[in-house]
Each structure stands twice: as structure tokens, then as C-alpha cells.
Motif scaffolding. Structure first.
Motif, PDB file in Angstrom:
ATOM      1  N   ILE A  17      32.395  32.484  14.695  1.00 36.79           N
ATOM      2  CA  ILE A  17      32.439  31.365  15.268  1.00 36.79           C
ATOM      3  C   ILE A  17      33.948  31.311  15.662  1.00 36.79           C
ATOM      4  CG2 ILE A  17      33.510  30.453  13.008  1.00 36.79           C
ATOM      5  CD1 ILE A  17      31.934  28.022  13.488  1.00 36.79           C
ATOM      6  N   GLY A  18      34.595  30.243  16.281  1.00 34.39           N
ATOM      7  CA  GLY A  18      35.923  30.271  16.926  1.00 34.39           C
ATOM      8  C   GLY A  18      36.270  29.011  17.365  1.00 34.39           C
ATOM      9  N   LEU A  19      37.544  29.035  17.913  1.00 39.52           N
ATOM     10  CA  LEU A  19      38.188  27.753  18.671  1.00 39.52           C
ATOM     11  C   LEU A  19      38.424  28.209  20.281  1.00 39.52           C
ATOM     12  CD1 LEU A  19      40.579  26.447  16.356  1.00 39.52           C
ATOM     13  CD2 LEU A  19      38.280  25.807  16.512  1.00 39.52           C
ATOM     14  N   LEU A  20      38.106  27.278  21.130  1.00 37.05           N
ATOM     15  CA  LEU A  20      38.399  27.518  22.544  1.00 37.05           C
ATOM     16  C   LEU A  20      39.026  26.392  23.143  1.00 37.05           C
ATOM     17  CD1 LEU A  20      35.105  27.602  24.694  1.00 37.05           C
ATOM     18  CD2 LEU A  20      35.029  27.192  22.047  1.00 37.05           C
ATOM     19  N   ASN A  21      39.731  26.657  24.371  1.00 34.91           N
ATOM     20  CA  ASN A  21      40.362  25.659  24.850  1.00 34.91           C
ATOM     21  C   ASN A  21      41.447  24.880  24.046  1.00 34.91           C
ATOM     22  OD1 ASN A  21      38.812  26.179  27.351  1.00 34.91           O
ATOM     23  ND2 ASN A  21      37.230  24.755  26.333  1.00 34.91           N
ATOM     24  N   ALA A  22      41.950  25.428  23.086  1.00 37.13           N
ATOM     25  CA  ALA A  22      42.893  25.002  22.224  1.00 37.13           C
ATOM     26  C   ALA A  22      44.428  24.551  23.067  1.00 37.13           C
ATOM     27  CB  ALA A  22      43.482  25.816  21.233  1.00 37.13           C
ATOM     28  N   SER A  23      44.755  23.262  22.783  1.00 32.54           N
ATOM     29  CA  SER A  23      45.795  23.049  23.406  1.00 32.54           C
ATOM     30  C   SER A  23      47.080  22.290  22.530  1.00 32.54           C
ATOM     31  CB  SER A  23      45.490  21.737  24.591  1.00 32.54           C
ATOM     32  OG  SER A  23      46.896  21.176  25.140  1.00 32.54           O
ATOM     33  N   SER A  24      48.208  23.011  22.589  1.00 27.22           N
ATOM     34  CA  SER A  24      49.115  22.779  21.421  1.00 27.22           C
ATOM     35  C   SER A  24      49.903  21.465  22.371  1.00 27.22           C
ATOM     36  CB  SER A  24      50.297  23.596  21.502  1.00 27.22           C
ATOM     37  OG  SER A  24      50.846  24.276  22.664  1.00 27.22           O
ATOM     38  N   SER A  25      49.773  21.082  23.688  1.00 26.04           N
ATOM     39  CA  SER A  25      50.257  19.980  24.311  1.00 26.04           C
ATOM     40  C   SER A  25      49.599  18.645  24.021  1.00 26.04           C
ATOM     41  CB  SER A  25      50.416  20.421  25.916  1.00 26.04           C
ATOM     42  OG  SER A  25      51.136  21.772  26.180  1.00 26.04           O
ATOM     43  N   HIS A  26      48.300  18.759  24.252  1.00 30.02           N
ATOM     44  CA  HIS A  26      47.454  17.647  23.924  1.00 30.02           C
ATOM     45  C   HIS A  26      46.771  17.711  22.555  1.00 30.02           C
ATOM     46  CE1 HIS A  26      47.927  16.957  28.105  1.00 30.02           C
ATOM     47  NE2 HIS A  26      47.367  18.184  28.518  1.00 30.02           N
ATOM     48  N   LEU A  27      47.024  18.613  21.690  1.00 31.95           N
ATOM     49  CA  LEU A  27      46.638  18.531  20.316  1.00 31.95           C
ATOM     50  C   LEU A  27      45.096  18.426  20.333  1.00 31.95           C
ATOM     51  CD1 LEU A  27      49.152  16.216  18.721  1.00 31.95           C
ATOM     52  CD2 LEU A  27      49.153  18.621  18.604  1.00 31.95           C
ATOM     53  N   SER A  28      44.327  19.178  21.021  1.00 33.86           N
ATOM     54  CA  SER A  28      43.016  19.268  20.869  1.00 33.86           C
ATOM     55  C   SER A  28      42.416  20.605  20.936  1.00 33.86           C
ATOM     56  CB  SER A  28      42.379  18.387  22.269  1.00 33.86           C
ATOM     57  OG  SER A  28      42.712  19.177  23.320  1.00 33.86           O
ATOM     58  N   THR A  29      41.263  20.796  20.604  1.00 35.22           N
ATOM     59  CA  THR A  29      40.334  22.157  20.605  1.00 35.22           C
ATOM     60  C   THR A  29      39.032  21.951  20.795  1.00 35.22           C
ATOM     61  OG1 THR A  29      40.413  24.494  19.766  1.00 35.22           O
ATOM     62  CG2 THR A  29      40.230  22.497  18.073  1.00 35.22           C
ATOM     63  N   GLU A  30      38.284  22.829  20.973  1.00 37.83           N
ATOM     64  CA  GLU A  30      36.567  22.999  20.982  1.00 37.83           C
ATOM     65  C   GLU A  30      36.269  23.873  20.042  1.00 37.83           C
ATOM     66  OE1 GLU A  30      32.976  23.987  23.970  1.00 37.83           O
ATOM     67  OE2 GLU A  30      35.081  23.771  24.682  1.00 37.83           O
ATOM     68  N   ILE A  31      35.146  23.617  18.982  1.00 37.68           N
ATOM     69  CA  ILE A  31      34.532  24.772  18.533  1.00 37.68           C
ATOM     70  C   ILE A  31      33.451  25.504  19.192  1.00 37.68           C
ATOM     71  CG2 ILE A  31      33.139  25.078  16.151  1.00 37.68           C
ATOM     72  CD1 ILE A  31      34.428  22.863  15.143  1.00 37.68           C
ATOM     73  N   GLY A  32      33.318  26.772  19.114  1.00 34.89           N
ATOM     74  CA  GLY A  32      32.477  27.608  19.987  1.00 34.89           C
ATOM     75  C   GLY A  32      32.339  28.993  19.383  1.00 34.89           C
ATOM     76  N   PHE A  33      31.563  29.693  20.319  1.00 31.53           N
ATOM     77  CA  PHE A  33      31.255  31.098  19.810  1.00 31.53           C
ATOM     78  C   PHE A  33      30.462  31.230  18.816  1.00 31.53           C
ATOM     79  CE2 PHE A  33      35.877  31.441  21.769  1.00 31.53           C
ATOM     80  CZ  PHE A  33      35.512  31.706  23.029  1.00 31.53           C
ATOM     81  N   VAL A  34      29.629  30.190  18.637  1.00 38.91           N
ATOM     82  CA  VAL A  34      28.938  30.157  17.403  1.00 38.91           C
ATOM     83  C   VAL A  34      27.687  31.044  17.366  1.00 38.91           C
ATOM     84  CG1 VAL A  34      27.731  28.796  15.623  1.00 38.91           C
ATOM     85  CG2 VAL A  34      29.709  27.863  16.854  1.00 38.91           C
ATOM     86  N   THR A  35      27.725  31.989  16.491  1.00 35.87           N
ATOM     87  CA  THR A  35      26.315  33.068  16.489  1.00 35.87           C
ATOM     88  C   THR A  35      26.140  33.042  15.057  1.00 35.87           C
ATOM     89  OG1 THR A  35      27.609  34.811  17.144  1.00 35.87           O
ATOM     90  CG2 THR A  35      26.362  34.016  18.978  1.00 35.87           C
ATOM     91  N   ILE A  36      25.155  32.409  14.441  1.00 34.39           N
ATOM     92  CA  ILE A  36      24.959  32.807  13.073  1.00 34.39           C
ATOM     93  C   ILE A  36      23.560  33.639  12.933  1.00 34.39           C
ATOM     94  CG2 ILE A  36      24.497  31.446  10.757  1.00 34.39           C
ATOM     95  CD1 ILE A  36      26.958  30.667  11.984  1.00 34.39           C
ATOM     96  N   LEU A  37      23.843  34.649  12.281  1.00 31.60           N
ATOM     97  CA  LEU A  37      22.676  35.627  12.151  1.00 31.60           C
ATOM     98  C   LEU A  37      21.306  35.063  11.495  1.00 31.60           C
ATOM     99  CD1 LEU A  37      24.613  38.782  10.919  1.00 31.60           C
ATOM    100  CD2 LEU A  37      23.990  38.251  13.330  1.00 31.60           C
ATOM    101  N   PRO A  38      20.270  35.549  11.801  1.00 33.76           N
ATOM    102  CA  PRO A  38      19.059  34.892  11.634  1.00 33.76           C
ATOM    103  C   PRO A  38      18.916  34.868   9.855  1.00 33.76           C
ATOM    104  CG  PRO A  38      18.528  36.246  13.173  1.00 33.76           C
ATOM    105  CD  PRO A  38      20.034  36.462  12.827  1.00 33.76           C
ATOM    106  N   ALA A  39      19.459  35.650   9.122  1.00 34.94           N
ATOM    107  CA  ALA A  39      19.332  35.734   7.599  1.00 34.94           C
ATOM    108  C   ALA A  39      20.144  34.616   6.868  1.00 34.94           C
ATOM    109  CB  ALA A  39      19.729  36.945   7.074  1.00 34.94           C
ATOM    110  N   PHE A  40      21.256  34.129   7.710  1.00 28.86           N
ATOM    111  CA  PHE A  40      22.209  32.863   7.232  1.00 28.86           C
ATOM    112  C   PHE A  40      21.820  31.778   7.875  1.00 28.86           C
ATOM    113  CE2 PHE A  40      23.751  37.138   6.836  1.00 28.86           C
ATOM    114  CZ  PHE A  40      24.309  37.109   5.427  1.00 28.86           C
TER     115      PHE A  40
END
Length: 242
Positions: free
Chosen positions: A96-119
């Protein structure tokens, strides 16, 4: 083990984000990329709704990680470990991760989410997202002892999902993100993702003939949502047993 890989992220990165059930460790290719590729290779369906992957070896994963995440100051990935499985690699649950994080605008997106089938369909996804929300939205400085980490003090955290990916949208909504918009024809998908695209026929002489389009659901939670019950809602979802 102390993480020594340079994350190249625009905010300070803690060594671990964790609660009693889960921990997120900043991604170190030397520690996490092999087990990730080995775990996801048998499950290309994990990437059905994602704009990247699947990956069947580090020959394909490593260049993507370097260009899409490591070289970008606004991106960071975390390895997910289910602490209920012990401290061995058998608790490795995905990314999992954050993308498009901005210290100027104080925002971010949650993404890159890959949860393995067993979980999947367990506490893992909600706790992984919840830990990131707490890190992002808690104010800088001391925070409640149950998370024992300093927040980034961001004002906005958002989530993009293919409108057909109802499980992704439902996960975001459970954690308190609100649907703000549906972005029509938001992305061009590869030809092999037609099953996960709009069903509309493309116009004649379209510049990307043969490549279908995707509608995107945009959800978000903001600092005022968070301090007015949002954090308590997220914690409640994270503490659920099933």
C-alpha cells in the motif's frame, strides 16, 4: 531491522507504522520486492482494476517501482505485515502507499493497494488504510497513545477507484471517505483490460482505437471530517474482528 533505503519522499518517514494487528514498513527493494513478486505472480487478477501490473518477475517490477515510486518525491510504498501471523514472512500481506503527496497543498492520495488473496476479507485492508489515514491526518506532535506516531497534519486524503471496483469503493467508504465525484472517461486502459472498462463503443477514428475508457470514482476525507468523528469511525472499523 532499521530501514536504510532512501525513500526520497517529500515528508519525514517513520521506521514503521503499526498497531496491535498490523504494521506498515517503508518499502526496501532488498527486503520486500522478492517476496512481493513471488506472492503476486500466481494472482494476476490482483491487478484487474489497477493501472499497473501484473508483474511476474523483478525484471518487470523493479523498473516500474523505480520510475513510478522511488524517483517521485510525492510517492511512497509500504510493505504490509499482518502481526497476527507472527514476525516471519508468512505475515507479508501486500503493498500500500501514498501518491501525489504535496507538502504545499497538504494533501495526498492512497494507492498502490494490492492485498494478497489469503489476507482479503480480513482486518488487513482496513487496518492498512486506517494506519495511513492516522499518519496523514493526525496533527504534528503528540497523538493518542494507541497509535504513538506523529501525524503529517494534512488537510485532505483522497482515493481514486474504477467505478466498477465496488469493493475498493466500499473499503474507502467504510473508513470514512466520501464520494465527491465520478470522473467520466477519466483514463485510457490497455486493450487487455476491456472487461474492466466502460462498455460504450469508441468514436470513429479515436486516437487510441482499441483501448477502452474508464470512469473513476473520487472519494476523500478532509481534516474537518477527521476531527469531527472521522478518526473515531476509522478506529472502530480497524478494531472490528470480522
Amino acid at each position: 531491522m532499521t530501514n536504510v533505503f532512501d525513500q526520497n519522499f517529500c515528508f519525514p518517514v517513520p521506521a514503521v507504522l503499526e498497531n496491535p494487528r498490523l504494521k506498515l514498513i517503508p518499502w526496501d527493494p532488498s527486503l520486500h520486492s522478492n517476496i512481493y513478486v513471488q506472492s503476486i505472480a500466481p494472482h494476476p487478477e490482483l491487478f484487474d482494476y489497477l493501472p499497473f501490473g501484473p508483474f511476474n518477475s523483478r525484471k518487470t517490477f523493479d523498473p516500474w517501482f523505480e520510475e513510478r515510486i522511488h524517483k517521485q518525491r510525492g510517492q511512497i510504498a509500504f510493505a504490509i505485515f499482518d502481526k497476527t501471523q507472527g514476525d516471519s514472512d508468512k505475515g507479508f500481506a501486500g503493498m500500500i502507499g501514498l501518491l501525489n503527496a504535496s507538502s504545499s497543498h497538504l494533501s495526498t492520495e492512497i494507492g498502490f493497494v494490492t492485498i494478497l488473496p489469503a489476507f482479503q476479507r480480513s482486518h488487513v485492508a482496513s487496518n492498512a488504510v486506517g494506519l495511513l489515514l492516522n499518519w496523514a491526518l493526525n496533527p504534528p506532535g503528540p497523538v493518542p497513545v494507541d497509535f504513538a506516531l506523529m501525524g503529517l497534519g494534512l488537510r485532505r486524503v483522497y482515493w481514486n477507484a474504477n467505478t466498477l471496483n465496488t469493493r475498493s469503493i466500499a473499503l474507502a467508504e467504510r473508513l470514512g471517505l466520501k464520494l465527491e465525484a465520478v470522473l467520466r472517461w477519466d483514463r485510457v486502459l490497455p486493450a487487455d483490460r476491456v472487461a474492466f472498462a466502460r462498455k460504450d463503443a469508441l468514436r470513429k477514428d479515436d486516437p487510441r482505437e482499441g483501448q477502452p475508457g474508464r470512469d473513476t470514482a473520487l472519494l476523500a476525507i478532509c481534516w474537518d471530517d477527521w476531527v469531527n468523528g472521522g478518526r473515531e469511525k476509522a478506529v472502530h472499523v480497524m478494531e472490528r474482528v470480522s
